[in-house]
Write an enzyme that holds these catalytic residues in place. Sequence first.
Site, PDB file in Angstrom:
ATOM      1  CE  LYS A 191      -4.260  -1.887   2.121  1.00 12.61           C
ATOM      2  NZ  LYS A 191      -5.057  -1.129   3.293  1.00 12.61           N
TER       3      LYS A 191
ATOM      4  CG  ASP B 268      -9.351   1.335   3.844  1.00 13.04           C
ATOM      5  OD1 ASP B 268      -9.881   0.819   2.765  1.00 13.04           O
ATOM      6  OD2 ASP B 268      -8.163   1.163   3.857  1.00 13.04           O
TER       7      ASP B 268
ATOM      8  N   GLY C 206      -6.724   3.917  18.915  1.00 17.48           N
ATOM      9  CA  GLY C 206      -5.957   4.140  17.570  1.00 17.48           C
ATOM     10  C   GLY C 206      -5.114   4.444  17.135  1.00 17.48           C
TER      11      GLY C 206
ATOM     12  N   GLY D   2      -2.893   3.793  13.831  1.00 13.87           N
ATOM     13  CA  GLY D   2      -2.762   3.313  12.414  1.00 13.87           C
ATOM     14  C   GLY D   2      -2.513   3.804  11.104  1.00 13.87           C
ATOM     15  N   GLY D   3      -2.645   2.790  10.319  1.00 12.94           N
ATOM     16  CA  GLY D   3      -2.749   3.347   9.122  1.00 12.94           C
ATOM     17  C   GLY D   3      -3.899   3.057   9.059  1.00 12.94           C
TER      18      GLY D   3
ATOM     19  CG  ASN E 170      -2.538   4.661  19.899  1.00 11.17           C
ATOM     20  OD1 ASN E 170      -3.410   3.730  19.769  1.00 11.17           O
ATOM     21  ND2 ASN E 170      -1.201   4.999  19.266  1.00 11.17           N
ATOM     22  NE  ARG E 171       0.324  -0.899  21.645  1.00 12.51           N
ATOM     23  CZ  ARG E 171       0.765  -1.270  21.181  1.00 12.51           C
ATOM     24  NH1 ARG E 171       0.504  -2.849  22.169  1.00 12.51           N
ATOM     25  NH2 ARG E 171       1.141  -2.238  20.809  1.00 12.51           N
TER      26      ARG E 171
ATOM     27  CB  ALA F 265       5.288   9.140  20.942  1.00 12.55           C
TER      28      ALA F 265
HETATM   29  P1  NAP Z   1      -1.471  -1.015  12.156  1.00 14.54           P
HETATM   30  O1  NAP Z   1      -1.765   0.226  11.185  1.00 14.54           O
HETATM   31  O2  NAP Z   1      -0.785  -1.803  12.217  1.00 14.54           O
HETATM   32  O3  NAP Z   1      -2.072   0.124  13.224  1.00 14.54           O
HETATM   33  C1  NAP Z   1      -2.929  -0.914  14.645  1.00 14.54           C
HETATM   34  C2  NAP Z   1      -3.116  -0.380  16.236  1.00 14.54           C
HETATM   35  O4  NAP Z   1      -3.456  -1.451  17.203  1.00 14.54           O
HETATM   36  C3  NAP Z   1      -2.493   0.922  16.521  1.00 14.54           C
HETATM   37  O5  NAP Z   1      -3.131   2.453  16.683  1.00 14.54           O
HETATM   38  C4  NAP Z   1      -1.999   0.487  17.869  1.00 14.54           C
HETATM   39  O6  NAP Z   1      -1.139   0.863  18.697  1.00 14.54           O
HETATM   40  C5  NAP Z   1      -3.247  -0.810  18.009  1.00 14.54           C
HETATM   41  N1  NAP Z   1      -2.736  -1.805  18.455  1.00 14.54           N
HETATM   42  C6  NAP Z   1      -2.174  -2.905  18.347  1.00 14.54           C
HETATM   43  N2  NAP Z   1      -2.323  -4.489  19.610  1.00 14.54           N
HETATM   44  C7  NAP Z   1      -2.685  -3.294  21.118  1.00 14.54           C
HETATM   45  C8  NAP Z   1      -3.215  -3.811  21.650  1.00 14.54           C
HETATM   46  N3  NAP Z   1      -2.418  -5.786  21.986  1.00 14.54           N
HETATM   47  N4  NAP Z   1      -2.959  -3.263  22.480  1.00 14.54           N
HETATM   48  C9  NAP Z   1      -3.552  -1.302  22.615  1.00 14.54           C
HETATM   49  N5  NAP Z   1      -3.157  -0.618  21.312  1.00 14.54           N
HETATM   50  C10 NAP Z   1      -2.695  -1.986  20.074  1.00 14.54           C
HETATM   51  O7  NAP Z   1      -3.347  -1.217  11.789  1.00 14.54           O
HETATM   52  P2  NAP Z   1      -4.537  -1.047  10.767  1.00 14.54           P
HETATM   53  O8  NAP Z   1      -3.791  -1.019   9.477  1.00 14.54           O
HETATM   54  O9  NAP Z   1      -4.454   0.025  11.543  1.00 14.54           O
HETATM   55  O10 NAP Z   1      -5.225  -1.766  10.913  1.00 14.54           O
HETATM   56  C11 NAP Z   1      -6.217  -2.243  12.647  1.00 14.54           C
HETATM   57  C12 NAP Z   1      -7.784  -3.088  12.810  1.00 14.54           C
HETATM   58  O11 NAP Z   1      -8.105  -2.444  11.373  1.00 14.54           O
HETATM   59  C13 NAP Z   1      -7.064  -3.604  11.741  1.00 14.54           C
HETATM   60  O12 NAP Z   1      -7.871  -5.196  12.915  1.00 14.54           O
HETATM   61  C14 NAP Z   1      -7.988  -4.356  10.095  1.00 14.54           C
HETATM   62  O13 NAP Z   1      -7.803  -5.932  10.111  1.00 14.54           O
HETATM   63  C15 NAP Z   1      -9.185  -3.357  10.069  1.00 14.54           C
HETATM   64  N6  NAP Z   1      -9.008  -2.902   8.908  1.00 14.54           N
HETATM   65  C16 NAP Z   1     -10.724  -3.279   8.701  1.00 14.54           C
HETATM   66  C17 NAP Z   1     -10.951  -2.336   7.818  1.00 14.54           C
HETATM   67  C18 NAP Z   1     -12.255  -2.353   7.016  1.00 14.54           C
HETATM   68  O14 NAP Z   1     -12.722  -2.765   5.943  1.00 14.54           O
HETATM   69  N7  NAP Z   1     -13.753  -3.120   7.715  1.00 14.54           N
HETATM   70  C19 NAP Z   1     -10.153  -1.563   6.470  1.00 14.54           C
HETATM   71  C20 NAP Z   1      -8.671  -0.891   7.160  1.00 14.54           C
HETATM   72  C21 NAP Z   1      -8.451  -2.025   7.867  1.00 14.54           C
HETATM   73  P3  NAP Z   1       0.074   1.463  18.455  1.00 14.54           P
HETATM   74  O15 NAP Z   1       0.779   2.223  18.287  1.00 14.54           O
HETATM   75  O16 NAP Z   1       0.437   2.002  20.287  1.00 14.54           O
HETATM   76  O17 NAP Z   1       1.234   0.217  18.461  1.00 14.54           O
END
Ligand code: NAP
Length: 275
Positions: free
Chosen positions: A66, A102, A128, A130-131, A151-152, A155
């Site tokens: 991506k 998205d 959260g 993240g991406g 967010n956890r 920063a």
């Molecule tokens: P990502 O970039 O890896 O970000 C993950 C986020 O989750 C970060 O804010 C991280 O916090 C937090 N996190 C992870 N484990 C944690 C824990 N144990 N305790 C507290 N916070 C935690 O992932 P992403 O791409 O944003 O995707 C996140 C979720 O969204 C995934 O499950 C994905 O499948 C889903 N998603 C769904 C769609 C849809 O169409 N419905 C689209 C995109 C993504 P830190 O910054 O502290 O690490």
Amino acid sequence: MTTKAFVIGHPIAHSRSPLIHGTWIAEHGIDGSYEAIDVAPAELPGFFERLREGEFAGGNVTIPHKEAVFALCDSVDPLARTIGAVNTLVARAGKVHGTNTDYLGFLGNLDAAAPDWSAGKSTAIVLGAGGAARAILVALKSRSIPVILLNRTRATADRLARDIGGDISTGGLADFNAAAPSAGLVVNTTSIGMHSSRFEGFDLDLLPSDALVTDIVYAPLVTPLLADAKARGLRIVDGLGMLLHQAVPGFEAWFGIRPSVTKDLRTRIEATLEH
Ligand code: NAP
């Protein structure tokens, strides 16, 4: 001539996109195809050559490509740049355009499931940073909705708030209970909720009784957060609709027909999810 589209990733076997687009191709009787193609990072430039030569009308991009496709596209939407990820490619006249759908998927899902959700413009708590959170912050900003971003890693939230700009304050997950009474919307964008993991210490009773709780995790469809919110009588919207609605603009660009997210389509995809 058959119009061809794809999803590329590495690995790609678990993508649900072929089922979504395949359902629409059949429904509309289109002479088209949509295939999952495993493209390793080193093969990406070669795949773009195939795109420029006109083999495909376009397709979707998933992990881990991506971000890498930015450098290969001939043009990229400003919003995709702000989000920092391209998930949809459109090939025309030897050029490849990259976009991100998205944020439209997030808005389309809430607009369909809870049409009045953004009318009051009350504060949204976004969990959260993240991406996926990037796309959701862009979506909420487009509706002028103020955000408390928790967010956890604080920063990371601060950095994201600066990148997106607008009315976003930040905090840690422990700030949820203090923020809850002012929130009309709660959006989980963390991976908490997968494999039955749950947020600790959140008191959902502190939310206003008309608050809407939504989760973008869709496997399981009803995450522990959504189950707890529902048990308290709050409105909930699951994350599957976001996946379905983000697919609409790409299909329309490749095949020239705007498809609908129907109950039948949801049922087909739900059947592939963990319950
Ligand atoms: P990502 O970039 O890896 O970000 C993950 C986020 O989750 C970060 O804010 C991280 O916090 C937090 N996190 C992870 N484990 C944690 C824990 N144990 N305790 C507290 N916070 C935690 O992932 P992403 O791409 O944003 O995707 C996140 C979720 O969204 C995934 O499950 C994905 O499948 C889903 N998603 C769904 C769609 C849809 O169409 N419905 C689209 C995109 C993504 P830190 O910054 O502290 O690490």
